[in-house]
Enzyme design. Sequence first.
Site, short mmCIF file in Angstrom:
data_model
loop_
_atom_site.label_atom_id
_atom_site.label_comp_id
_atom_site.label_asym_id
_atom_site.label_seq_id
_atom_site.Cartn_x
_atom_site.Cartn_y
_atom_site.Cartn_z
N GLU A 48 11.52 -3.12 12.41
CA GLU A 48 11.13 -2.11 11.44
C GLU A 48 9.87 -1.08 11.99
OE1 GLU A 48 10.83 -1.74 6.67
OE2 GLU A 48 9.98 -3.53 7.62
N LYS A 98 -2.25 -8.47 -7.44
CA LYS A 98 -3.15 -8.30 -6.39
C LYS A 98 -2.72 -7.02 -5.67
CE LYS A 98 -3.35 -9.12 -2.08
NZ LYS A 98 -3.79 -7.70 -1.86
N PRO A 99 -3.34 -5.89 -5.90
CA PRO A 99 -2.91 -4.76 -5.04
C PRO A 99 -3.37 -4.61 -3.52
CG PRO A 99 -4.94 -4.05 -6.58
CD PRO A 99 -4.48 -5.46 -6.78
N ALA A 100 -2.60 -3.89 -2.52
CA ALA A 100 -3.06 -3.99 -1.29
C ALA A 100 -4.42 -3.66 -1.13
CB ALA A 100 -2.11 -2.96 -0.57
N GLU A 160 11.17 -8.41 -2.37
CA GLU A 160 11.60 -7.34 -2.01
C GLU A 160 10.89 -7.26 -0.56
OE1 GLU A 160 11.58 -3.92 -0.32
OE2 GLU A 160 10.47 -3.01 -2.08
N LEU A 161 11.51 -7.48 0.59
CA LEU A 161 10.95 -7.79 1.81
C LEU A 161 11.32 -6.75 2.92
CD1 LEU A 161 11.48 -11.54 1.86
CD2 LEU A 161 9.49 -10.30 0.96
N GLY A 198 6.81 -6.72 0.63
CA GLY A 198 6.19 -6.70 1.68
C GLY A 198 6.85 -7.24 2.90
N SER A 199 6.29 -7.69 3.65
CA SER A 199 7.01 -8.37 5.07
C SER A 199 7.87 -9.59 4.86
CB SER A 199 5.83 -8.43 6.04
OG SER A 199 5.23 -9.45 6.07
N TRP A 247 0.69 -1.07 -0.16
CA TRP A 247 -0.06 -0.11 -0.23
C TRP A 247 0.79 1.42 0.14
CZ3 TRP A 247 1.73 2.77 4.11
CH2 TRP A 247 2.07 2.11 5.30
N ASN A 248 2.10 1.14 0.39
CA ASN A 248 2.90 2.49 0.58
C ASN A 248 3.39 3.17 -0.84
OD1 ASN A 248 4.64 0.39 0.11
ND2 ASN A 248 6.19 1.07 1.56
N CYS A 253 10.25 1.07 3.06
CA CYS A 253 10.99 -0.27 3.21
C CYS A 253 12.48 0.33 3.43
CB CYS A 253 10.99 -1.25 2.56
SG CYS A 253 11.08 -0.77 0.72
#
Length: 463
Positions: free
Chosen positions: A366, A157-159, A232-233, A210-211, A133-134, A266
């Site tokens: 984080e 699939k978007p946030a 990309e975490l 994401g996470s 979402w960011n 991130c």
Amino acid sequence: MTAFIKVHNPANGEFIQEVPISTQDEIKKAIIKGHGSFKSWSKVNAHERSRLLREWAQKIQEQKEDIAVLMTKENGKPLCESLGEVDYATSYIDWYAEEAKRIYGRTIPASTESKRIIVSRVPVGLVAAITPWNFPAAMMTRKAAPALAAGCTFIVKPAEETPLTSIKLIELAHEVGFPMDVIQYVNGDGKSVGELFTSSPYVRKITFTGSTPVGKSLIKNSSDTIKHVTMELGGHAPLIVAEDADIDLAVQQTIATKFRNAGQTCVCANRLIVHESIVETYSSKLIHAVSQLKVGNGLEKTTDIGPIINEKGFNKIVSQIKNAVDQGAEVMIGNHFDASSEDGYFFVYPTVLKNVNSSMTIMQEETFGPVAPIISFNKLEEAIEIANSTPYGLAAYFFTNDYRTGTYLTEHLDFGIIGWNDGAPSGAHVPFGGMKESGLGREGGPEGIESYLETKYLSIGNL
């Protein structure tokens, strides 16, 4: 009965729009359509794919202001940042429009006169993406552009918090001529959609931002069908200010990296590691700069810091500040909140903490918020030990005017992205990605298209 995701403005709780949640059957059909269209799309020549990508980028730019307003409404970030993100998003499309024409193979000298050896690069197939979402525009185009350039089909699939920006961009892709089944979107919760993506034999690559825990789950679930993965975490970026640093530059760049999107990135600096001889001067100047930042609705032109995306994120930030203060950290500025669960808005005023130690939660996890903890060091080895002491290795920053110090830090920091006197190292033309538990693969630059390609080797005999 159709279920919906209701999208609200995180600055005031205002209802914006609802989008239908895709059913399992609809997602499976979308996957099958994407797989089916791969056969024809992968045969479209590179120059035609490049043309469509360029036209997509142009169409987005023509509607830049409207897209930015939509993004600010659903995401909360200041409008100036949303405008910048639209440019950032289209820069990836422009870059990979050119890379589409540079997917080269090679010939290899054979071991006999009767053979010819040819190596070619071919698209992997249907790509499924899950985006955060960011950065609802840039994180989608950073994945879609190289996939489409390579000849892959794409489904995203978007946030749930920010589906509207991605939907708009995909609609514009269809307007310029991308076939409907070549680039698609589905909506739903990440866990259920992710399971459908990873279990489908038709999906040949998963790309996720994401996470780290979710990334690990996607990697594990993708192993049953041996999918390609790009992850990309999470990050937990250190920012080191050496004894000889230009303090004014370091403060300016700290503000740029720490407080962008209210610290909800991130790669933002999460741990400020400052030499003990300059920590008081640096802290004083940082506090002054932070005091100038205005918190508010992102649609207001003077806003620097927008809202936190939701209550869960807000509670995490508040908990980290409390944990640090309970263990002896001192609040130099901030620790002020304006939030309402009932009305659906959550603001955290920019906060700076000193007397922080490595055992505090804020130094280990984080934050994803506008909080800057400062810890001092004496020797460079101590700063490196603090910086490398987490499982994450996405981005790191340091400030020094001594080439020996800079070289030493570069060689000893275990991070995929490093900014030397630079708090904004990202770009479409450079490889973005992390080490350790911060991810697999790279996005951006020539490296960014590699993971959407397979290598095929042909040996021709009896010549």
